[in-house]
Motif scaffolding. Structure first.
Motif, PDB file in Angstrom:
ATOM      1  N   ARG A   1     138.580  32.726 -17.057  1.00 36.26           N
ATOM      2  CA  ARG A   1     137.110  32.699 -16.989  1.00 36.26           C
ATOM      3  C   ARG A   1     136.631  31.529 -16.113  1.00 36.26           C
ATOM      4  O   ARG A   1     137.379  30.570 -15.899  1.00 36.26           O
ATOM      5  CB  ARG A   1     136.543  32.567 -18.407  1.00 36.26           C
ATOM      6  CG  ARG A   1     136.783  33.841 -19.203  1.00 36.26           C
ATOM      7  CD  ARG A   1     136.017  33.800 -20.484  1.00 36.26           C
ATOM      8  NE  ARG A   1     136.241  35.028 -21.240  1.00 36.26           N
ATOM      9  CZ  ARG A   1     135.395  35.513 -22.123  1.00 36.26           C
ATOM     10  NH1 ARG A   1     134.280  34.883 -22.389  1.00 36.26           N
ATOM     11  NH2 ARG A   1     135.673  36.632 -22.766  1.00 36.26           N
TER      12      ARG A   1
ATOM     13  N   GLU B   1     132.508  27.703 -17.874  1.00 32.35           N
ATOM     14  CA  GLU B   1     132.494  28.380 -19.174  1.00 32.35           C
ATOM     15  C   GLU B   1     133.677  27.909 -20.040  1.00 32.35           C
ATOM     16  O   GLU B   1     133.505  27.596 -21.224  1.00 32.35           O
ATOM     17  CB  GLU B   1     132.552  29.903 -18.976  1.00 32.35           C
ATOM     18  CG  GLU B   1     132.459  30.651 -20.312  1.00 32.35           C
ATOM     19  CD  GLU B   1     132.471  32.179 -20.169  1.00 32.35           C
ATOM     20  OE1 GLU B   1     132.314  32.688 -19.042  1.00 32.35           O
ATOM     21  OE2 GLU B   1     132.646  32.843 -21.209  1.00 32.35           O
TER      22      GLU B   1
ATOM     23  N   ILE C   1     133.609  26.023 -23.674  1.00 27.94           N
ATOM     24  CA  ILE C   1     134.314  26.540 -24.863  1.00 27.94           C
ATOM     25  C   ILE C   1     135.263  25.472 -25.418  1.00 27.94           C
ATOM     26  O   ILE C   1     135.391  25.310 -26.636  1.00 27.94           O
ATOM     27  CB  ILE C   1     135.061  27.852 -24.524  1.00 27.94           C
ATOM     28  CG1 ILE C   1     134.048  28.961 -24.211  1.00 27.94           C
ATOM     29  CG2 ILE C   1     135.974  28.282 -25.668  1.00 27.94           C
ATOM     30  CD1 ILE C   1     134.657  30.249 -23.674  1.00 27.94           C
TER      31      ILE C   1
ATOM     32  N   MET D   1     135.679  37.437 -32.507  1.00 30.14           N
ATOM     33  CA  MET D   1     134.275  37.031 -32.322  1.00 30.14           C
ATOM     34  C   MET D   1     133.851  37.397 -30.900  1.00 30.14           C
ATOM     35  O   MET D   1     133.964  36.575 -29.990  1.00 30.14           O
ATOM     36  CB  MET D   1     134.150  35.526 -32.544  1.00 30.14           C
ATOM     37  CG  MET D   1     134.795  35.037 -33.844  1.00 30.14           C
ATOM     38  SD  MET D   1     134.487  33.290 -34.153  1.00 30.14           S
ATOM     39  CE  MET D   1     135.521  32.501 -32.922  1.00 30.14           C
ATOM     40  N   ASP D   2     133.358  38.599 -30.715  1.00 29.07           N
ATOM     41  CA  ASP D   2     133.050  39.043 -29.352  1.00 29.07           C
ATOM     42  C   ASP D   2     131.544  39.215 -29.155  1.00 29.07           C
ATOM     43  O   ASP D   2     130.809  39.455 -30.113  1.00 29.07           O
ATOM     44  CB  ASP D   2     133.780  40.371 -29.077  1.00 29.07           C
ATOM     45  CG  ASP D   2     133.882  40.669 -27.588  1.00 29.07           C
ATOM     46  OD1 ASP D   2     133.706  39.743 -26.770  1.00 29.07           O
ATOM     47  OD2 ASP D   2     134.133  41.836 -27.241  1.00 29.07           O
ATOM     48  N   GLY D   3     131.102  39.074 -27.911  1.00 25.16           N
ATOM     49  CA  GLY D   3     129.717  39.384 -27.548  1.00 25.16           C
ATOM     50  C   GLY D   3     128.822  38.179 -27.345  1.00 25.16           C
ATOM     51  O   GLY D   3     127.609  38.332 -27.201  1.00 25.16           O
ATOM     52  N   ASN D   4     129.424  36.988 -27.287  1.00 20.09           N
ATOM     53  CA  ASN D   4     128.602  35.786 -27.052  1.00 20.09           C
ATOM     54  C   ASN D   4     127.877  35.875 -25.703  1.00 20.09           C
ATOM     55  O   ASN D   4     126.701  35.518 -25.590  1.00 20.09           O
ATOM     56  CB  ASN D   4     129.483  34.529 -27.025  1.00 20.09           C
ATOM     57  CG  ASN D   4     130.091  34.219 -28.379  1.00 20.09           C
ATOM     58  OD1 ASN D   4     129.733  34.837 -29.376  1.00 20.09           O
ATOM     59  ND2 ASN D   4     131.024  33.274 -28.411  1.00 20.09           N
TER      60      ASN D   4
ATOM     61  N   ARG E   1     125.656  32.065 -20.345  1.00 19.67           N
ATOM     62  CA  ARG E   1     126.702  32.480 -21.295  1.00 19.67           C
ATOM     63  C   ARG E   1     127.088  31.339 -22.235  1.00 19.67           C
ATOM     64  O   ARG E   1     127.420  31.571 -23.408  1.00 19.67           O
ATOM     65  CB  ARG E   1     127.954  32.922 -20.530  1.00 19.67           C
ATOM     66  CG  ARG E   1     127.792  34.206 -19.740  1.00 19.67           C
ATOM     67  CD  ARG E   1     129.096  34.512 -18.984  1.00 19.67           C
ATOM     68  NE  ARG E   1     130.226  34.675 -19.887  1.00 19.67           N
ATOM     69  CZ  ARG E   1     130.506  35.808 -20.528  1.00 19.67           C
ATOM     70  NH1 ARG E   1     129.762  36.871 -20.354  1.00 19.67           N
ATOM     71  NH2 ARG E   1     131.539  35.878 -21.333  1.00 19.67           N
TER      72      ARG E   1
ATOM     73  N   ARG F   1     127.092  38.580 -23.883  1.00 23.98           N
ATOM     74  CA  ARG F   1     126.034  39.610 -23.872  1.00 23.98           C
ATOM     75  C   ARG F   1     124.818  39.154 -24.666  1.00 23.98           C
ATOM     76  O   ARG F   1     123.678  39.402 -24.296  1.00 23.98           O
ATOM     77  CB  ARG F   1     126.583  40.935 -24.415  1.00 23.98           C
ATOM     78  CG  ARG F   1     127.330  41.731 -23.362  1.00 23.98           C
ATOM     79  CD  ARG F   1     128.209  42.784 -23.955  1.00 23.98           C
ATOM     80  NE  ARG F   1     129.435  42.198 -24.507  1.00 23.98           N
ATOM     81  CZ  ARG F   1     130.357  42.897 -25.154  1.00 23.98           C
ATOM     82  NH1 ARG F   1     130.184  44.182 -25.370  1.00 23.98           N
ATOM     83  NH2 ARG F   1     131.454  42.301 -25.595  1.00 23.98           N
TER      84      ARG F   1
ATOM     85  N   HIS G   1     127.986  30.984 -26.436  1.00 22.31           N
ATOM     86  CA  HIS G   1     129.137  30.392 -27.134  1.00 22.31           C
ATOM     87  C   HIS G   1     128.670  29.346 -28.153  1.00 22.31           C
ATOM     88  O   HIS G   1     129.229  29.240 -29.249  1.00 22.31           O
ATOM     89  CB  HIS G   1     130.108  29.773 -26.131  1.00 22.31           C
ATOM     90  CG  HIS G   1     130.734  30.791 -25.223  1.00 22.31           C
ATOM     91  ND1 HIS G   1     131.372  31.911 -25.708  1.00 22.31           N
ATOM     92  CD2 HIS G   1     130.799  30.882 -23.868  1.00 22.31           C
ATOM     93  CE1 HIS G   1     131.816  32.644 -24.686  1.00 22.31           C
ATOM     94  NE2 HIS G   1     131.471  32.040 -23.561  1.00 22.31           N
TER      95      HIS G   1
ATOM     96  N   GLY H   1     139.286  32.285 -31.414  1.00 20.05           N
ATOM     97  CA  GLY H   1     138.426  31.372 -30.673  1.00 20.05           C
ATOM     98  C   GLY H   1     138.602  31.450 -29.164  1.00 20.05           C
ATOM     99  O   GLY H   1     137.629  31.407 -28.412  1.00 20.05           O
ATOM    100  N   PHE H   2     139.865  31.562 -28.726  1.00 17.95           N
ATOM    101  CA  PHE H   2     140.133  31.573 -27.282  1.00 17.95           C
ATOM    102  C   PHE H   2     141.526  32.151 -27.071  1.00 17.95           C
ATOM    103  O   PHE H   2     142.488  31.714 -27.696  1.00 17.95           O
ATOM    104  CB  PHE H   2     140.062  30.147 -26.740  1.00 17.95           C
ATOM    105  CG  PHE H   2     139.915  30.086 -25.245  1.00 17.95           C
ATOM    106  CD1 PHE H   2     138.701  30.391 -24.633  1.00 17.95           C
ATOM    107  CD2 PHE H   2     140.988  29.713 -24.444  1.00 17.95           C
ATOM    108  CE1 PHE H   2     138.561  30.334 -23.251  1.00 17.95           C
ATOM    109  CE2 PHE H   2     140.855  29.647 -23.060  1.00 17.95           C
ATOM    110  CZ  PHE H   2     139.637  29.962 -22.458  1.00 17.95           C
TER     111      PHE H   2
END
Ligand code: IPE
Ligand code: IPE
Ligand code: MG
Length: 228
Positions: free
Chosen positions: A68, A72, A76, A16-19, A30, A21, A34, A60-61
């Motif tokens: 990070r 953030e 998460i 699940m990438d791009g949250n 950001r 952006r 998420h 998820g992580f």
């Protein structure tokens, strides 16, 4: 329609990438990306249950994500507590919660106690469901998983593909049929290197918070070659 490949229930895994952006494009922090990503996952779970997918695994992580910014990471973590608390919804979907990641008591494992409790409770509260298995990869890295599995196999005196499989975080998890990665990166990022051996890969430019039911269907159709 029930989604299956060669007679076993379909296993779909999502990076699940791009949250971040997605949020930046909207001028949002950001963390909002998420939050939106967690909603997108809930929709994918509903779609997967409706399509009779057998296994859905979501990254998820990662073991790499701890570097990070602290705010953030904290956000998460709280989203994962929320995610693991969606018991009623999981029960409505007849779906079981599972988890893969560095075992809580292992050296180097970093899952905080509050998230550990949420994971343990979610697994117990949904264990009676018989449909979709939803696995969340949290504090997960494939190299750590494979080093541990190899060590255990070695200590048992047999190192073979099946003895390594038997020592993975979730030995019952079937191989991945379809791997989805959103947001335009064509990378694996240390995700289930063993389990994706023969997987079909679906990359999409769309960031994870915009990944919806229609595109989930499209991804599945890309695998089976049949119309969604
Ligand atoms: C994926 O979105 C979520 C996690 C890795 C936790 P990102 O946070 O990586 O979003 P981008 O890649 O910065 O856009
Ligand atoms: C992969 O995304 C990890 C998760 C989706 C949890 P990243 O955004 O962390 O991956 P890289 O850093 O771009 O490879
Ligand atoms: Mg990313």
């Amino acid at each position: 329609m029930s989604a299956s490949v060669s007679n076993h229930p379909l296993h779909v895994a999502c990076i699940m990438d791009g949250n971040g952006r997605w949020a930046r494009r909207r001028g949002l922090p950001r963390t909002d990306g998420h939050t939106a990503g967690e909603e997108a996952l809930a929709e994918v779970v509903r779609s997967a249950a409706a399509r009779q997918v057998g296994w859905l695994t979501a990254f998820g992580f990662s073991t790499e994500n701890w570097v990070r910014p602290r705010t953030e990471v904290r956000h998460i973590l709280s989203l994962h507590r929320k995610l693991f608390s969606r018991t009623e919804e999981m029960n409505r979907n007849n779906a079981r919660t599972r988890w893969i990641g560095r075992p809580f008591s292992d050296k180097g494992a970093r899952t905080p106690v509050l998230v550990q409790k949420a994971i343990t409770k979610a697994i117990a509260d949904t264990s009676g469901n018989t449909g979709l298995s939803v696995t969340i990869a949290f504090d997960y890295g494939s190299r750590a998983e494979l080093v541990r599995a190899s060590r255990l196999a070695m200590s048992q005196g047999v190192v073979t593909p099946s003895s390594i499989q038997a020592n993975l975080y979730d030995p019952e998890m079937p191989p991945v049929d379809l791997l989805v990665r959103t947001s335009g990166e064509a990378r694996i990022s240390n995700f289930m290197l063993w389990q994706i051996k023969g997987a079909h890969i679906y990359f999409t430019e769309r960031p994870w918070p915009d990944f919806n039911r229609q595109e989930f269907d499209q991804a599945i159709a890309s695998l089976t070659g049949s119309p969604a």
